[in-house]
Scaffold this active site. Structure first.
Site: not given
Ligand code: AMP
Length: 143
Positions: A35-36, A98, A104-106
């Site tokens: 996660d970025i 979201q 996606h899964f965290h």
């Molecule tokens: P969600 O809020 O569950 O949709 O999670 C999206 C996640 O994606 C968040 O934790 C962001 O920090 C992460 N995210 C957004 N853009 C990127 C990216 N380019 N690369 C990796 N993670 C990302």
């Protein structure tokens, strides 16, 4: 269907190779990358290759593949970071938090002495992400 799928969401673009990611794992059905904006050190995402905005839209096969990869990568995160616990989460809809409309899964390591950072708030130094990814990749190799 709960949501129209936007083929230009950020994870779809990563899957097409249009945007970079710090990858730790990939197979025919899933990809996992850092996660970025990690909420804790080792925060990793598992993304389905099947295009679906929310879990309701996934085929059973894709849902099964996603949870198998999540378990596999979570084991490696645990081996790499030795956290006190690991939260695994998946959000459906903006009201649920979201922000990227692709399933996606965290995998979020939890450390008893540290609070979580905000959700999607601070961009991590790419060198730190690469070092964390390297630890997870090494743990996957040893699994
Ligand atoms: P969600 O809020 O569950 O949709 O999670 C999206 C996640 O994606 C968040 O934790 C962001 O920090 C992460 N995210 C957004 N853009 C990127 C990216 N380019 N690369 C990796 N993670 C990302």
């Amino acid at each position: 269907m709960s949501n129209a799928y936007d083929p230009n969401n950020i994870f779809a673009r990563i899957l097409r190779g249009e945007l970079p990611c710090t990858k730790v794992y990939e197979d025919d059905d899933t990809i996992a990358f850092m996660d970025i904006m990690p909420q804790s050190d080792g925060h990793t995402l598992v993304v389905t290759k099947e295009p679906a905005a929310e879990i309701f839209d996934l085929s059973e096969a894709a849902a099964g593949a996603a949870i198998r990869t999540t378990q596999r990568v979570a084991r490696a995160v645990r081996a790499a970071f030795s956290p006190d616990g690991i939260s695994i989460g998946q959000f459906n809809g903006a009201a649920a938090g979201q922000t990227v409309p692709h399933v996606h899964f965290h995998i979020v390591p939890r450390y008893a002495d540290r609070a979580l950072r905000g959700h999607g708030t601070d961009i991590q130094d790419p060198a730190v992400l690469a070092e964390h990814a390297g630890r997870i990749i090494a743990a996957l190799r040893e699994a």
